[in-house]
Design a protein around this motif. Structure first.
Motif, PDB file in Angstrom:
ATOM      1  N   LYS A 228       0.871  -1.178   0.000  1.00 57.43           N
ATOM      2  CA  LYS A 228       0.000   0.000   0.000  1.00 57.43           C
ATOM      3  C   LYS A 228       0.905   1.225   0.000  1.00 57.43           C
ATOM      4  O   LYS A 228       1.779   1.348   0.858  1.00 57.43           O
ATOM      5  N   VAL A 229       0.724   2.097  -0.979  1.00 62.06           N
ATOM      6  CA  VAL A 229       1.542   3.299  -1.094  1.00 62.06           C
ATOM      7  C   VAL A 229       0.754   4.482  -0.546  1.00 62.06           C
ATOM      8  O   VAL A 229      -0.374   4.745  -0.974  1.00 62.06           O
ATOM      9  N   LEU A 230       1.351   5.183   0.394  1.00 61.69           N
ATOM     10  CA  LEU A 230       0.736   6.356   1.004  1.00 61.69           C
ATOM     11  C   LEU A 230       1.622   7.570   0.749  1.00 61.69           C
ATOM     12  O   LEU A 230       2.846   7.460   0.814  1.00 61.69           O
ATOM     13  N   LYS A 231       1.007   8.692   0.472  1.00 64.77           N
ATOM     14  CA  LYS A 231       1.767   9.921   0.254  1.00 64.77           C
ATOM     15  C   LYS A 231       1.563  10.847   1.448  1.00 64.77           C
ATOM     16  O   LYS A 231       0.429  11.215   1.758  1.00 64.77           O
ATOM     17  N   MET A 232       2.665  11.187   2.116  1.00 68.14           N
ATOM     18  CA  MET A 232       2.598  12.091   3.257  1.00 68.14           C
ATOM     19  C   MET A 232       3.082  13.469   2.818  1.00 68.14           C
ATOM     20  O   MET A 232       4.266  13.646   2.536  1.00 68.14           O
ATOM     21  N   PRO A 233       2.197  14.440   2.744  1.00 70.74           N
ATOM     22  CA  PRO A 233       2.594  15.763   2.240  1.00 70.74           C
ATOM     23  C   PRO A 233       3.551  16.481   3.179  1.00 70.74           C
ATOM     24  O   PRO A 233       3.576  16.227   4.385  1.00 70.74           O
ATOM     25  N   VAL A 234       4.348  17.360   2.608  1.00 72.26           N
ATOM     26  CA  VAL A 234       5.220  18.250   3.369  1.00 72.26           C
ATOM     27  C   VAL A 234       4.726  19.670   3.121  1.00 72.26           C
ATOM     28  O   VAL A 234       4.880  20.219   2.033  1.00 72.26           O
ATOM     29  N   GLY A 235       4.083  20.244   4.104  1.00 72.28           N
ATOM     30  CA  GLY A 235       3.479  21.563   3.939  1.00 72.28           C
ATOM     31  C   GLY A 235       1.964  21.473   3.892  1.00 72.28           C
ATOM     32  O   GLY A 235       1.380  20.412   3.631  1.00 72.28           O
ATOM     33  N   ALA A 236       1.315  22.597   4.134  1.00 69.93           N
ATOM     34  CA  ALA A 236      -0.149  22.639   4.234  1.00 69.93           C
ATOM     35  C   ALA A 236      -0.806  22.909   2.894  1.00 69.93           C
ATOM     36  O   ALA A 236      -1.871  23.534   2.824  1.00 69.93           O
ATOM     37  N   TRP A 237      -0.217  22.437   1.814  1.00 71.72           N
ATOM     38  CA  TRP A 237      -0.732  22.726   0.479  1.00 71.72           C
ATOM     39  C   TRP A 237      -1.933  21.883   0.045  1.00 71.72           C
ATOM     40  O   TRP A 237      -2.705  22.314  -0.828  1.00 71.72           O
ATOM     41  N   PRO A 238      -2.171  20.659   0.601  1.00 69.07           N
ATOM     42  CA  PRO A 238      -3.311  19.878   0.096  1.00 69.07           C
ATOM     43  C   PRO A 238      -4.652  20.542   0.410  1.00 69.07           C
ATOM     44  O   PRO A 238      -4.798  21.261   1.410  1.00 69.07           O
ATOM     45  N   ARG A 239      -5.636  20.296  -0.414  1.00 62.14           N
ATOM     46  CA  ARG A 239      -6.989  20.807  -0.166  1.00 62.14           C
ATOM     47  C   ARG A 239      -7.705  19.957   0.873  1.00 62.14           C
ATOM     48  O   ARG A 239      -8.528  20.474   1.633  1.00 62.14           O
ATOM     49  N   ASP A 240      -7.421  18.653   0.880  1.00 60.69           N
ATOM     50  CA  ASP A 240      -8.046  17.754   1.843  1.00 60.69           C
ATOM     51  C   ASP A 240      -7.655  18.166   3.269  1.00 60.69           C
ATOM     52  O   ASP A 240      -6.478  18.375   3.573  1.00 60.69           O
ATOM     53  N   ALA A 241      -8.641  18.278   4.155  1.00 60.86           N
ATOM     54  CA  ALA A 241      -8.403  18.801   5.504  1.00 60.86           C
ATOM     55  C   ALA A 241      -7.446  17.920   6.296  1.00 60.86           C
ATOM     56  O   ALA A 241      -6.554  18.427   7.001  1.00 60.86           O
ATOM     57  N   LYS A 242      -7.607  16.608   6.195  1.00 66.65           N
ATOM     58  CA  LYS A 242      -6.728  15.705   6.944  1.00 66.65           C
ATOM     59  C   LYS A 242      -5.299  15.798   6.439  1.00 66.65           C
ATOM     60  O   LYS A 242      -4.347  15.903   7.228  1.00 66.65           O
ATOM     61  N   LEU A 243      -5.136  15.770   5.118  1.00 66.40           N
ATOM     62  CA  LEU A 243      -3.790  15.848   4.548  1.00 66.40           C
ATOM     63  C   LEU A 243      -3.150  17.207   4.800  1.00 66.40           C
ATOM     64  O   LEU A 243      -1.933  17.310   4.958  1.00 66.40           O
ATOM     65  N   LYS A 244      -3.983  18.256   4.851  1.00 68.16           N
ATOM     66  CA  LYS A 244      -3.459  19.588   5.149  1.00 68.16           C
ATOM     67  C   LYS A 244      -2.880  19.624   6.572  1.00 68.16           C
ATOM     68  O   LYS A 244      -1.797  20.169   6.801  1.00 68.16           O
ATOM     69  N   GLU A 245      -3.602  19.014   7.524  1.00 68.64           N
ATOM     70  CA  GLU A 245      -3.108  18.958   8.907  1.00 68.64           C
ATOM     71  C   GLU A 245      -1.822  18.135   8.991  1.00 68.64           C
ATOM     72  O   GLU A 245      -0.859  18.535   9.645  1.00 68.64           O
ATOM     73  N   ILE A 246      -1.810  16.994   8.312  1.00 69.85           N
ATOM     74  CA  ILE A 246      -0.622  16.141   8.307  1.00 69.85           C
ATOM     75  C   ILE A 246       0.561  16.883   7.691  1.00 69.85           C
ATOM     76  O   ILE A 246       1.674  16.869   8.223  1.00 69.85           O
ATOM     77  N   GLY A 247       0.320  17.544   6.556  1.00 69.36           N
ATOM     78  CA  GLY A 247       1.391  18.255   5.866  1.00 69.36           C
ATOM     79  C   GLY A 247       1.975  19.374   6.700  1.00 69.36           C
ATOM     80  O   GLY A 247       3.194  19.570   6.735  1.00 69.36           O
ATOM     81  N   ALA A 248       1.107  20.133   7.377  1.00 70.85           N
ATOM     82  CA  ALA A 248       1.586  21.237   8.215  1.00 70.85           C
ATOM     83  C   ALA A 248       2.441  20.716   9.361  1.00 70.85           C
ATOM     84  O   ALA A 248       3.507  21.275   9.672  1.00 70.85           O
ATOM     85  N   MET A 249       1.992  19.626   9.984  1.00 74.94           N
ATOM     86  CA  MET A 249       2.745  19.065  11.103  1.00 74.94           C
ATOM     87  C   MET A 249       4.043  18.414  10.622  1.00 74.94           C
ATOM     88  O   MET A 249       5.088  18.492  11.281  1.00 74.94           O
ATOM     89  N   ASN A 250       3.991  17.793   9.453  1.00 77.98           N
ATOM     90  CA  ASN A 250       5.184  17.167   8.895  1.00 77.98           C
ATOM     91  C   ASN A 250       6.247  18.215   8.564  1.00 77.98           C
ATOM     92  O   ASN A 250       7.441  18.022   8.832  1.00 77.98           O
ATOM     93  N   LEU A 251       5.815  19.328   7.995  1.00 79.11           N
ATOM     94  CA  LEU A 251       6.742  20.414   7.702  1.00 79.11           C
ATOM     95  C   LEU A 251       7.363  20.953   8.993  1.00 79.11           C
ATOM     96  O   LEU A 251       8.571  21.191   9.057  1.00 79.11           O
TER      97      LEU A 251
END
Length: 296
Positions: A228-251
């Motif tokens: 299973k391939v998962l993409k963890m964003p770096v930064g709050a750029w995604p539109r999806d609310a969950k991914l935006k939170e993950i990206g902001a915290m990851n950055l």
């Protein structure tokens, strides 16, 4: 068999203001691991655990473990770090005995009664008997294993028939799907750094890119392999609310201690001057904050 820690294990090595493990494998003169084990690095591990919990919708694992049958009696967490995953898993499976394995004694002393922590190097022959574990969990072991097939064979031997191994790891590079990160960026230099360091250390940092999971698990004898391939964003750029939170915290996590990923590799392995290494890390921090980049 196990024994209590010797005092020398707690005499951590100090490199450019960071501390690193003092464990030496019985079969080698030393065990080489690139990440520090100080408070900053340990907080990073716990943040990563939280990020993955969000990404996996609060699941600790994806293997098809049937809780109703109570099929987990013994579980092993390889590279347990601060022990946070092992403790959460032990709470979820109170009837199971959960062993967390690592080369640094950074785990807490107050833990669930069904958890124990052991110091060992997974590159050695495992001391566990055949068919001991129902489930083996491996996470974030990039650049830590000299022979993946050997490690997977040890896991295969120690798993009960019908047991599961689950390995989650990450790419060392920062990638994008929309071309927003230009070729020749500092992140290309970042990837090149690990490409050069891996052969010197005798272990690869590219288990994702080289598809080490599937090919080497098959060589070790495993069947029924699913990925299973998962993409963890770096930064709050995604539109999806969950991914935006993950990206902001990851950055935030990467920016606060990107040094933990690269200080040992650049100065000890590649023999860079500390000033050169710090300048490089400053470039990385600066580019991480570029809002035009849609990286993961």
């Amino acid at each position: 068999s196990t024994s209590s820690l010797s005092s020398t294990i707690l005499e951590y090595r100090k490199i450019h203001g960071r501390t690193y493990h003092a464990y030496s494998s019985p079969s080698t003169t030393s065990t080489e691991y690139w990440a520090p084990n100080d408070d900053n690095a340990n907080e990073q591990l716990d943040i990563n655990h939280h990020l993955l919990s969000l990404l996996l919708d609060n699941k600790l694992f994806l293997a098809p473990i049937d809780k109703e049958r109570g099929m987990i009696h013994n579980a092993l967490d390889v590279g347990t770090g601060t022990g946070i995953w092992a403790m959460d898993f032990a709470d979820e499976f109170p009837e199971a005995v959960v062993t967390g394995l690592d080369i640094s004694p950074i785990q807490p002393t107050w833990v669930p009664p069904n958890v124990r922590f052991v110091m060992d190097d997974v590159n050695d022959t495992w001391t566990y008997p055949d068919a001991m574990f129902d489930y083996i969990h491996v996470r974030y072991m990039t650049g830590c294993v000299k022979d993946w097939v050997k490690m997977y064979k040890e896991a295969y031997r120690c798993l009960k028939p019908g047991g599961w191994i689950e390995h989650m790891d990450c790419s060392v590079g920062l990638w994008c799907d929309d071309g927003s990160i230009p070729e020749g960026s500092v992140f290309d230099d970042w990837v090149e750094m690990f490409k050069k360091a891996g052969p010197i250390m005798g272990q690869s940092f590219f288990v994702i890119e080289e598809d080490a999971f599937v090919k080497k698990m098959e060589q070790a004898g495993f069947t029924g392999i699913k990925t299973k391939v998962l993409k963890m964003p770096v930064g709050a750029w995604p539109r999806d609310a969950k991914l935006k939170e993950i990206g902001a915290m990851n950055l935030f996590a990467m920016h606060r201690d990107v040094e933990a990923f690269a200080l040992y590799v650049t100065t000890t392995v590649l023999k860079w001057d500390i000033v050169e290494a710090q300048v490089f890390l400053t470039r990385i921090r600066s580019e991480l904050k570029n809002k035009a980049y849609h990286g993961h």
